[in-house]
Design an enzyme around this catalytic site. Structure first.
Site, short mmCIF file in Angstrom:
data_model
loop_
_atom_site.label_atom_id
_atom_site.label_comp_id
_atom_site.label_asym_id
_atom_site.label_seq_id
_atom_site.Cartn_x
_atom_site.Cartn_y
_atom_site.Cartn_z
CB CYS A 91 -0.98 0.00 1.17
SG CYS A 91 -0.21 -0.06 2.80
CG HIS A 167 -4.71 0.98 3.68
ND1 HIS A 167 -4.03 0.24 2.76
CD2 HIS A 167 -5.67 1.67 3.00
CE1 HIS A 167 -4.54 0.46 1.56
NE2 HIS A 167 -5.52 1.33 1.68
#
Length: 327
Positions: A91, A167
């Site tokens: 990510c 994230h």
């Protein structure tokens, strides 16, 4: 020692020095990454122009903490680059690529590799673009150059089920709208209209981020925000050269000398910061395991290993108790 194998992507530390070097490793120049510690306007003003934002947060399943952006499903997808995250642990690179390939700024040079990648994926949907990233060897290689050395390879299935997962997502202005680029979503998320020319997209972005952070209430305080900005060194070098040309190279008044000294001081600070980034990144990559093993052997030979172990165990228990009190 476990290594990151072919096709695997390592976890990336949320650090401006790491992200800046990742971008240079991808071949892009003219930009850098800076950490932001507050959502106040004063924190953003010295960094302008800000080209994009990278936000790190904890993933949870609570509906109230989800983004309120509207999913883009129309012809705008033909103009924007968006890649879904199809790779575990990717990510960080995903957020960077999603931002870089949507930035329009004369200071940014994507470099041959990213330019070719952008052209190659021009007609791809999000899923296919994500697969293209997974097959881009240079991106994976640069990303994994920040892999931490481990004594043992820890299988994913053995990790605690309640382990916190974090994230990275990107925020970027594009064609008069603020978009959130989250590889876990089906497409870009539209947060509303902005005036790119005036640079007021940051006002809306700060509101969006503040609202999202507040949704976690007191259950979570671990967030990180970084800004993609133009290369500060290039900016100060250009301003110094322009000042020299304006004065004909003669610094014959106090005002000129003060301004020249100010710019030189800013340039020196940036060079010093870059040098420290390089030092930190070398340390991140260095394999300290042989040193640790030898140290443990020496402590064992001197009969001090048990004492050190008990001290560390006690300290760990104290930290856990302190952490529980904060929750």
């Amino acid at each position: 020692m476990g290594d990151v194998g072919a096709g695997n992507w390592c976890l990336i530390e949320s650090d401006p020095g790491v992200f800046s070097e990742l971008i240079r490793g991808f071949g892009a120049t003219g930009v850098q990454v800076e950490e932001i510690y507050s959502l106040d306007d004063e924190s953003f003003t010295p960094l302008k122009p800000v080209l994009g934002l990278i936000f790190l947060f904890k993933i949870d399943k609570a509906a109230e903490t989800k983004s309120e952006g509207a999913l883009v499903q129309d012809s705008r997808l033909d103009e924007m680059f968006f890649a879904k995250q199809v790779i575990h642990n990717a990510c960080a690179t995903q957020a960077i690529i999603n931002i870089l390939l949507n930035v329009s700024n004369d200071g940014l040079d994507l470099g041959d590799n990213l330019k070719a990648f952008k052209d190659f994926t021009k007609s791809f949907d999000g899923q296919t673009a994500g697969l293209a990233i997974s097959n881009q060897e240079q991106l994976r290689s640069v990303h994994n150059s920040f892999a931490r050395h481990q004594v043992f390879e820890i299988e994913e299935q053995t990790q605690a089920k309640d382990e916190d997962l974090f994230h990275f997502v990107g925020y970027v202005p594009f064609n008069g709208r603020l978009y959130e680029l989250d590889g876990l979503q089906e497409g870009p998320l539209d947060h509303g209209a902005v005036d790119n020319d005036k640079g007021d997209w940051l006002t809306l972005a700060r509101e969006v981020l503040q609202k999202r952070i507040e949704k976690y209430a007191s259950s979570e305080i671990r967030f990180n925000l970084m800004a993609l900005i133009t290369d500060r060194r290039a900016k100060y070098e250009k301003e110094i050269e322009e000042l020299r040309q304006k004065t004909g190279g003669i610094e014959d008044n106090d005002e000129t000398m003060i301004e020249m000294a100010r710019l030189q001081s800013l340039l020196d600070a940036e060079n010093s910061k870059l040098k420290q980034y390089k030092t930190d990144n070398v340390r991140r990559r260095h394999n300290y395991i042989p040193l640790i093993v030898n140290l443990l052997q020496v402590l064992a030979e001197q009969g001090k290993l048990d004492e050190f172990y008990e001290t560390a165990k006690k300290r760990t228990e104290e930290l856990k108790k302190a952490e529980m009190k904060l929750k």
